[in-house]
Design an enzyme around this catalytic site. Structure first.
Site, mmCIF file in Angstrom:
data_model
loop_
_atom_site.group_PDB
_atom_site.id
_atom_site.type_symbol
_atom_site.label_atom_id
_atom_site.label_comp_id
_atom_site.label_asym_id
_atom_site.label_seq_id
_atom_site.Cartn_x
_atom_site.Cartn_y
_atom_site.Cartn_z
ATOM 1 N N ARG A 1 43.201 -0.639 6.113
ATOM 2 C CA ARG A 1 44.686 -0.329 6.541
ATOM 3 C C ARG A 1 45.139 0.820 5.488
ATOM 4 N NH1 ARG A 1 49.532 -4.276 7.592
ATOM 5 N NH2 ARG A 1 49.467 -4.572 5.146
ATOM 6 N N ASP B 1 41.340 -10.926 0.281
ATOM 7 C CA ASP B 1 41.357 -11.060 -1.206
ATOM 8 C C ASP B 1 41.271 -12.320 -1.727
ATOM 9 O OD1 ASP B 1 41.713 -8.104 -1.808
ATOM 10 O OD2 ASP B 1 43.960 -8.429 -1.868
ATOM 11 N N THR C 1 50.729 4.442 6.547
ATOM 12 C CA THR C 1 50.738 4.609 7.992
ATOM 13 C C THR C 1 50.687 3.331 8.739
ATOM 14 O OG1 THR C 1 48.524 5.206 8.394
ATOM 15 C CG2 THR C 1 50.212 7.126 7.844
ATOM 16 N N ASP D 1 46.845 -11.999 1.826
ATOM 17 C CA ASP D 1 45.587 -11.170 2.104
ATOM 18 C C ASP D 1 44.346 -12.173 2.230
ATOM 19 O OD1 ASP D 1 43.190 -9.474 1.678
ATOM 20 O OD2 ASP D 1 44.665 -7.754 1.440
#
Length: 216
Positions: free
Chosen positions: A109, A211, A113, A208
Site C-alpha cells: 500500500r 509485521d 494515496t 499490521d
C-alpha cells in the site's frame, strides 16, 4: 433476482478465542502467527460449507458396500494469499485444501494515496471458469488491496460467484466496495470492526498483520 454480497461472521468459540489472541498487543510474533494459522484453518472450514464440489460414489467398508460423498478432485481449486500478511493464513487454509493450487499475489500500500501497488503476480494467465478461488487477506481495510486482487483474478476468468474471501478483520469501507462491484461474492471474517482511522488502519483492528506475523 438482485444479488447482494454475503458476509459471514461465524459464531465459533475457537475463532473468537484466536481473534482475541491476535488482537492483544502483547502477543509475541510466534503466538500471533499461531493465532493467524488457526484463524486461517477455522475460517476456511466455515467458508467451505456448500462450496466444495462433491461427487456421490460407493466405497467398500470392511463389512459391506455403502454410499459415500467425496470432494471431487477434478474440479480445480485455487488459493490466492495476498502477500505478505496473507501468508499467515495460508498454513491453516492449505491443511484443509491440500489439492488447491497456490497463486501468490504481492501488493504493497502507498501510504500517501492508499492505493495498492503490485510487486509480484504469480496468477495464471487464465483460470478455468469452474475454479473455486479462495482469497486470503487478513485485513479488509480501505478496500484497495482486495479490489486490486479481485480485478486481477476476474480479468483472468475467475467467477466471483465461485470465490470465497477469508479475512480476519473487515471494515465497512472495504465491504461496501466489494458489494458494489462484486455482489455475488461471499466473505468470511472473524469480525467486522467499526471503521478506519485517518491513516486508513482498521480500528480497533489488530495492527499490521504482516509485521506482527513475521516480527518485522
Amino acid at each position: 433476482m438482485t444479488l447482494q454480497l454475503r458476509v459471514y461472521v461465524p459464531e465459533h468459540p475457537l475463532i473468537k478465542h484466536w481473534l482475541g489472541i491476535a488482537r492483544d498487543a502483547s502477543t509475541p510474533p510466534v503466538l500471533f502467527k499461531s493465532a493467524m494459522t488457526e484463524l486461517g484453518r477455522w475460517l476456511t472450514y466455515e467458508a467451505c460449507r456448500n462450496w466444495l464440489p462433491t461427487e456421490e460414489t460407493t466405497v467398500e467398508t470392511p463389512l459391506a458396500a455403502c454410499p459415500a460423498t467425496l470432494v471431487n478432485p477434478e474440479v480445480p481449486m485455487a488459493i490466492v494469499p495476498i502477500l505478505r500478511a496473507g501468508l499467515a493464513l495460508l498454513d491453516g487454509a492449505q491443511t484443509l485444501l491440500p489439492l488447491a493450487s497456490i497463486y501468490h499475489l504481492g501488493l504493497v500500500r502507498d501510504e500517501e494515496t492508499l492505493e495498492a501497488n503490485c510487486y509480484l503476480n504469480k496468477l495464471p494467465s487464465k483460470f478455468d471458469p469452474e475454479t473455486r478461488v479462495m482469497i486470503l487477506d487478513p485485513m479488509l481495510a480501505t478496500g484497495g488491496s482486495i479490489m486490486r486482487t479481485m480485478d486481477e483474478v476476474t480479468t483472468r476468468g475467475a467467477n466471483p460467484g465461485l470465490m470465497r474471501i477469508v479475512a480476519v478483520v473487515a471494515a465497512p469501507q472495504a465491504l461496501q466496495q466489494l458489494s458494489q462491484n462484486y455482489p455475488s461474492l461471499n466473505v468470511y471474517t472473524a469480525i467486522i470492526d467499526e471503521g478506519l482511522n485517518n491513516r486508513g488502519y482498521i480500528v480497533p483492528g489488530l495492527g499490521d498483520a504482516g509485521d506482527r506475523a513475521f516480527g518485522t
